[in-house]
Motif scaffolding. Structure first.
Motif, PDB file in Angstrom:
ATOM      1  N   ARG A 153       2.109  -0.279  -7.155  1.00  0.00           N
ATOM      2  CA  ARG A 153       2.183   1.012  -7.854  1.00  0.00           C
ATOM      3  C   ARG A 153       0.823   1.435  -8.400  1.00  0.00           C
ATOM      4  O   ARG A 153       0.499   2.627  -8.432  1.00  0.00           O
ATOM      5  N   GLU A 156      -0.945   2.925  -5.536  1.00  0.00           N
ATOM      6  CA  GLU A 156      -0.264   4.170  -5.182  1.00  0.00           C
ATOM      7  C   GLU A 156      -0.581   5.275  -6.181  1.00  0.00           C
ATOM      8  O   GLU A 156      -0.729   6.446  -5.809  1.00  0.00           O
ATOM      9  N   HIS A 161      -1.873   6.002  -0.751  1.00  0.00           N
ATOM     10  CA  HIS A 161      -0.567   5.600  -0.235  1.00  0.00           C
ATOM     11  C   HIS A 161      -0.682   4.673   0.974  1.00  0.00           C
ATOM     12  O   HIS A 161       0.088   3.712   1.101  1.00  0.00           O
ATOM     13  N   ARG A 165       0.531   0.718   1.296  1.00  0.00           N
ATOM     14  CA  ARG A 165       1.374   0.232   2.396  1.00  0.00           C
ATOM     15  C   ARG A 165       0.739  -0.982   3.066  1.00  0.00           C
ATOM     16  O   ARG A 165       1.408  -1.986   3.340  1.00  0.00           O
ATOM     17  N   LEU A 196       7.756   2.331  -1.535  1.00  0.00           N
ATOM     18  CA  LEU A 196       6.494   3.040  -1.706  1.00  0.00           C
ATOM     19  C   LEU A 196       6.542   4.426  -1.081  1.00  0.00           C
ATOM     20  O   LEU A 196       7.320   4.681  -0.163  1.00  0.00           O
ATOM     21  N   THR A 197       5.684   5.303  -1.576  1.00  0.00           N
ATOM     22  CA  THR A 197       5.569   6.643  -0.999  1.00  0.00           C
ATOM     23  C   THR A 197       4.995   6.537   0.402  1.00  0.00           C
ATOM     24  O   THR A 197       3.949   5.910   0.608  1.00  0.00           O
ATOM     25  N   ALA A 198       5.678   7.128   1.367  1.00  0.00           N
ATOM     26  CA  ALA A 198       5.205   7.074   2.755  1.00  0.00           C
ATOM     27  C   ALA A 198       3.920   7.886   2.880  1.00  0.00           C
ATOM     28  O   ALA A 198       3.867   9.031   2.426  1.00  0.00           O
ATOM     29  N   PRO A 199       2.863   7.299   3.470  1.00  0.00           N
ATOM     30  CA  PRO A 199       1.611   8.056   3.621  1.00  0.00           C
ATOM     31  C   PRO A 199       1.770   9.187   4.615  1.00  0.00           C
ATOM     32  O   PRO A 199       2.533   9.099   5.575  1.00  0.00           O
ATOM     33  N   THR A 200       1.060  10.266   4.358  1.00  0.00           N
ATOM     34  CA  THR A 200       1.054  11.394   5.287  1.00  0.00           C
ATOM     35  C   THR A 200       0.148  11.056   6.455  1.00  0.00           C
ATOM     36  O   THR A 200      -1.015  10.690   6.265  1.00  0.00           O
TER      37      THR A 200
END
Length: 396
Positions: A153, A156, A161, A165, A196-200
């Motif tokens: 976190r 993140e 992001h 990952r 976790l927030t998925a990376p763009t």
């Protein structure tokens, strides 16, 4: 009714796991495979928890009861027996060298012995360095998913992001190594999938239209920076290698008389040696550079030291000097440029193009039967491509 030694010895596996209770939360779990494991059920802060006490008969009945009484004494003092057990293991593990950092450093040493690329080792070492303040001194088998998530976190929260990952994946590799060396029972990072927030996904900028490519090639011709940088820039569209493979090229890898560049497996992303046919234009650029850097090991040494190659930032900074933004051109983008235009030409086997790009077929069965390098076709293709680039450059 309290258990007896006879009842314990006679406990046989069944179709489903079952418990034999001794009282006070203590029971023996008999599994389908015949394992007999002591467990203690207790409550603390209103929550029911389970404490593992060890296998029977390694832990006999009398010892299991002693452990039950010890846990009760801790509970009476407001101490969670599970937390106390983890702390004891932490102290013991650090003493014998089973901390997370120790295992991670062992893994790095193993990767180095296996000949992993220096860049790969540097990335893994940097990622693991992000964990050491929080996890480094802890026994690896006492670390849980809830301990790892705050570390991820923090990364993140900085908007990194993709780094978060990759860090989760790298921590998982350490745990799997610990499992293989009998120092951990599971990989807690598997429980963090989806947390976790998925990376763009952003594709590297690349020009895939002939007129715009011709304009870029004219700009490269006019570039007046360092000779090593200029030569590397001119070779990027001609050979479309991965930038790291080009920047770290060594003269010993090049056979200019035979027009072949052989990149050793240690420097390839997929850990396989890769041969590239050199078109006439590439050979001319390299022969012109040889009087300047040919007495050293590296084809493109840095201006600061001949022991290191130019950086990828050097190449991308050159594109910015020429007026191209990072959303227009990148050093890596020439791979997409060549792949798109070669496939669109309809003149070349797709497998030959993929082989030139050093891509590995995801289909393992197909890969086993497609061992050909398509060498002759690639020799013709690369000369056609170099000539075509000259044509587009001259159309402006």
């Amino acid at each position: 009714m309290p258990l007896t030694d006879i009842a314990l010895r006679n406990a046989k596996p069944a179709e489903k796991p079952y418990k034999l209770a001794d009282g006070g939360g203590l029971h023996l779990l008999v599994t389908q495979n015949g394992s007999r494991l002591w467990r203690l059920k207790y409550r603390i802060d209103g929550k029911e928890k389970l404490l593992s006490l060890g296998p029977y008969p390694t832990i006999p009945l009398a010892m299991a009861r002693e452990k039950r009484e010890e846990a009760k004494r801790l509970l009476a003092d407001g101490v969670d027996p599970s937390a106390a057990k983890r702390e004891t293991r932490r102290v013991e593990a650090v003493a014998v060298g089973d901390s997370f950092r120790t295992v991670a450093e062992e893994l790095l040493a193993k990767m180095e012995r296996e000949g992993r690329a220096l860049r790969t080792l540097e990335k893994v070492r940097w990622l693991l360095g992000l964990t050491y303040d929080d996890l480094g001194a802890r026994p690896i088998d006492a670390i849980r998913a809830a301990d790892i998530l705050p570390v991820l976190r923090l990364v993140e929260a900085r908007g990194r992001h993709e780094t978060a990952r990759r860090l989760r994946s790298t921590i998982g590799i350490v745990f799997r190594y610990a499992m293989a060396t009998a120092r951990a029972e599971s990989d807690p990072t598997s429980a963090l999938r989806g947390a976790l927030t998925a990376p763009t996904v952003t594709h590297r900028a690349a020009i895939t239209e002939a007129v715009a490519l011709g304009a870029l090639l004219r700009a490269l011709d006019a570039f007046d920076g360092q000779p090593t940088t200029r030569a590397a820039l001119l070779l990027l569209p001609l050979l479309f290698p991965r930038p790291g493979e080009l920047r770290a090229a060594e003269w010993s890898e090049l056979d200019l008389d035979s027009a072949v560049w052989t990149i050793p497996a240690a420097r390839m992303k997929m850990r396989r040696p890769h041969r590239l046919p050199l078109p006439r234009q590439a050979v001319e650029i390299l022969r012109g550079l040889h009087p300047l850097t040919g007495r050293g090991r590296l084809v493109f040494p840095s201006v600061r030291t001949v022991l290191r190659p130019i950086s990828e930032n050097t190449l991308n900074a050159a594109f910015r000097r020429m007026g191209y933004g990072k959303d227009e051109v990148t050093a890596h983008g020439f791979r997409a440029t060549a792949s798109t235009l070669l496939n669109e030409s309809g003149q070349w086997n797709a497998d030959a193009i993929e082989r030139q790009l050093a891509h590995v077929d995801a289909d393992t069965v197909r890969r086993a039967y497609a061992r050909s390098e398509h060498w002759e076709e690639r020799v013709r293709m690369m000369q056609w491509w170099a000539d075509r680039l000259e044509g587009w450059k001259g159309e402006g």
